[in-house]
Design an enzyme around this catalytic site. Structure first.
Site, mmCIF file in Angstrom:
data_model
loop_
_atom_site.group_PDB
_atom_site.id
_atom_site.type_symbol
_atom_site.label_atom_id
_atom_site.label_comp_id
_atom_site.label_asym_id
_atom_site.label_seq_id
_atom_site.Cartn_x
_atom_site.Cartn_y
_atom_site.Cartn_z
ATOM 1 N N ASP A 120 0.850 -1.193 0.000
ATOM 2 C CA ASP A 120 0.000 0.000 0.000
ATOM 3 C C ASP A 120 0.879 1.234 0.000
ATOM 4 O O ASP A 120 1.960 1.239 0.605
ATOM 5 C CB ASP A 120 -0.907 0.013 1.233
ATOM 6 C CG ASP A 120 -1.977 -1.064 1.200
ATOM 7 O OD1 ASP A 120 -2.477 -1.368 0.104
ATOM 8 O OD2 ASP A 120 -2.312 -1.599 2.276
ATOM 9 N N ASP A 138 -6.980 -1.497 -4.657
ATOM 10 C CA ASP A 138 -8.056 -1.210 -3.701
ATOM 11 C C ASP A 138 -9.014 -0.173 -4.272
ATOM 12 O O ASP A 138 -10.234 -0.281 -4.103
ATOM 13 C CB ASP A 138 -7.480 -0.690 -2.381
ATOM 14 C CG ASP A 138 -6.563 -1.672 -1.692
ATOM 15 O OD1 ASP A 138 -6.729 -2.892 -1.889
ATOM 16 O OD2 ASP A 138 -5.670 -1.221 -0.949
#
Length: 171
Positions: A120, A138
């Site tokens: 991330d 995401d």
């Protein structure tokens, strides 16, 4: 129209999402050392973190079994959505949504296979409040699910209007 012809747009979107996701993760993980932060704006930072859990770090501390669980879940959901896209006439919005979700799910699945966790790098915040770090996969999943929900809402609304009796004017 053949099943493959119906599936082609969804696959193209999924492959594009996977390529953008994996390319961004590769570039940023090589450029920004793990644990480092780069402030881009008062509300946005680039971070370099690996998340062994799911959204919002769900099950991140589960001891490792979650890796296989989330990998199987991503593959199962992707297979189901691809089957839906191939098995029936889906509209453009559905094909787009399926492609975004499949591409995002498989992009994160690649991370789980290669790294054991999902990379991330986007962190939005306002004051002391911060959204959990996330990535392009995401984002694609979120947009895809929102499009499906919106599409379902619109279809339900159209069906309700179709079942209403016509307005009759007195003669």
């Amino acid at each position: 129209m053949s099943a493959f012809a119906r599936l082609r747009p969804t696959l193209a979107i999924a492959l594009a999402v996977m390529a953008l996701d994996q390319g961004s993760k590769l570039a940023l993980s090589r450029w920004l050392p793990e644990g480092e932060r780069l402030v881009l704006a008062p509300f946005l930072q680039l971070v370099s973190v690996y998340n062994p859990g799911a959204a919002f770090s769900f099950l991140a501390q589960a001891g490792g079994w979650q890796r296989g669980f989330f990998l199987v879940l991503a593959l199962a959901v992707s297979a189901w959505l691809l089957w839906l896209a191939a098995a029936r006439e889906a509209g453009r919005m559905e094909r787009l949504a399926y492609g975004l979700i499949v591409g995002g799910a498989l992009g994160n699945a690649i991370d789980r296979l290669v790294h054991g966790a999902v990379y991330d790098f986007l962190l939005f915040h306002a004051g002391r409040w911060a959204w959990p770090a996330f990535n392009l996969a995401d984002s694609a999943i979120t947009v895809g699910v929102a499009l499906l929900l919106w599409h379902q809402w619109r279809q339900g609304k159209q069906a309700r209007h179709a079942n209403e009796p016509p307005n009759e004017t007195p003669t």
